[in-house]
Design a protein around this motif. Structure first.
Motif, PDB file in Angstrom:
ATOM      1  N   PRO A  34       0.810  -1.224   0.000  1.00 24.46           N
ATOM      2  CA  PRO A  34       0.000   0.000   0.000  1.00 24.46           C
ATOM      3  C   PRO A  34       0.847   1.281   0.000  1.00 24.46           C
ATOM      4  N   ALA A  35       1.945   1.278   0.711  1.00 22.27           N
ATOM      5  CA  ALA A  35       2.819   2.464   0.735  1.00 22.27           C
ATOM      6  C   ALA A  35       3.441   2.715  -0.637  1.00 22.27           C
ATOM      7  N   GLU A  36       3.890   1.657  -1.298  1.00 24.43           N
ATOM      8  CA  GLU A  36       4.468   1.802  -2.640  1.00 24.43           C
ATOM      9  C   GLU A  36       3.405   2.234  -3.638  1.00 24.43           C
ATOM     10  N   ALA A  37       2.182   1.699  -3.483  1.00 21.30           N
ATOM     11  CA  ALA A  37       1.076   2.075  -4.368  1.00 21.30           C
ATOM     12  C   ALA A  37       0.756   3.556  -4.216  1.00 21.30           C
ATOM     13  N   ALA A  38       0.775   4.037  -2.976  1.00 14.13           N
ATOM     14  CA  ALA A  38       0.507   5.452  -2.724  1.00 14.13           C
ATOM     15  C   ALA A  38       1.563   6.324  -3.392  1.00 14.13           C
ATOM     16  N   GLU A  39       2.808   5.910  -3.295  1.00 21.10           N
ATOM     17  CA  GLU A  39       3.888   6.665  -3.935  1.00 21.10           C
ATOM     18  C   GLU A  39       3.737   6.642  -5.455  1.00 21.10           C
ATOM     19  N   TYR A  40       3.403   5.481  -5.996  1.00 25.26           N
ATOM     20  CA  TYR A  40       3.228   5.325  -7.447  1.00 25.26           C
ATOM     21  C   TYR A  40       2.125   6.241  -7.981  1.00 25.26           C
ATOM     22  N   LEU A  41       1.005   6.309  -7.238  1.00 26.18           N
ATOM     23  CA  LEU A  41      -0.124   7.136  -7.670  1.00 26.18           C
ATOM     24  C   LEU A  41      -0.033   8.580  -7.173  1.00 26.18           C
ATOM     25  N   ARG A  42       0.943   8.833  -6.299  1.00 27.16           N
ATOM     26  CA  ARG A  42       1.123  10.162  -5.698  1.00 27.16           C
ATOM     27  C   ARG A  42      -0.100  10.595  -4.896  1.00 27.16           C
ATOM     28  N   VAL A  43      -0.545   9.666  -4.065  1.00 24.79           N
ATOM     29  CA  VAL A  43      -1.639   9.924  -3.129  1.00 24.79           C
ATOM     30  C   VAL A  43      -1.175   9.443  -1.753  1.00 24.79           C
ATOM     31  N   THR A  44      -2.003   9.641  -0.733  1.00 26.44           N
ATOM     32  CA  THR A  44      -1.644   9.169   0.597  1.00 26.44           C
ATOM     33  C   THR A  44      -1.959   7.673   0.727  1.00 26.44           C
ATOM     34  N   ARG A  45      -1.336   7.053   1.738  1.00 21.79           N
ATOM     35  CA  ARG A  45      -1.656   5.653   2.016  1.00 21.79           C
ATOM     36  C   ARG A  45      -3.122   5.514   2.393  1.00 21.79           C
ATOM     37  N   GLN A  46      -3.665   6.497   3.107  1.00 25.00           N
ATOM     38  CA  GLN A  46      -5.075   6.439   3.490  1.00 25.00           C
ATOM     39  C   GLN A  46      -5.971   6.383   2.256  1.00 25.00           C
ATOM     40  N   THR A  47      -5.611   7.105   1.209  1.00 26.96           N
ATOM     41  CA  THR A  47      -6.389   7.064  -0.035  1.00 26.96           C
ATOM     42  C   THR A  47      -6.377   5.657  -0.619  1.00 26.96           C
ATOM     43  N   ILE A  48      -5.221   5.010  -0.589  1.00 22.58           N
ATOM     44  CA  ILE A  48      -5.129   3.635  -1.089  1.00 22.58           C
ATOM     45  C   ILE A  48      -6.037   2.721  -0.267  1.00 22.58           C
ATOM     46  N   TYR A  49      -5.988   2.847   1.062  1.00 21.23           N
ATOM     47  CA  TYR A  49      -6.859   2.026   1.912  1.00 21.23           C
ATOM     48  C   TYR A  49      -8.332   2.336   1.650  1.00 21.23           C
ATOM     49  N   ASN A  50      -8.664   3.589   1.410  1.00 27.42           N
ATOM     50  CA  ASN A  50     -10.051   3.945   1.084  1.00 27.42           C
ATOM     51  C   ASN A  50     -10.485   3.275  -0.213  1.00 27.42           C
ATOM     52  N   TYR A  51      -9.622   3.294  -1.225  1.00 25.51           N
ATOM     53  CA  TYR A  51      -9.932   2.630  -2.501  1.00 25.51           C
ATOM     54  C   TYR A  51     -10.136   1.131  -2.294  1.00 25.51           C
TER      55      TYR A  51
END
Length: 68
Positions: free
Chosen positions: A17-34
């Protein structure tokens, strides 16, 4: 033997999730929300040792929605 540059390694297929957030340039919380709302497919590792997200699932979030 020299270490390979990051640019020389094959493209990463799975993201934390942290790498995904960096890849999309969003926060980790946004990834968890998705993940929580079903917008982002993910896989749970055995024994609750984390989640992994395929690069193709992340790229799908960046694609425009299909027109009906």
């Amino acid at each position: 033997m020299s270490k390979e540059n990051k640019s020389e390694t094959p493209e990463q297929e799975w993201f934390t999730p942290a790498e995904a957030a960096e890849y999309l340039r969003v926060t980790r919380q946004t990834i968890y929300n998705y993940m929580d709302d079903g917008s982002l497919e993910y896989f749970v590792l055995k024994a609750g040792r984390g989640r992994r997200i395929k690069k193709s699932a992340l790229d799908a979030l960046l694609s425009p929605p299909d027109k009906i």
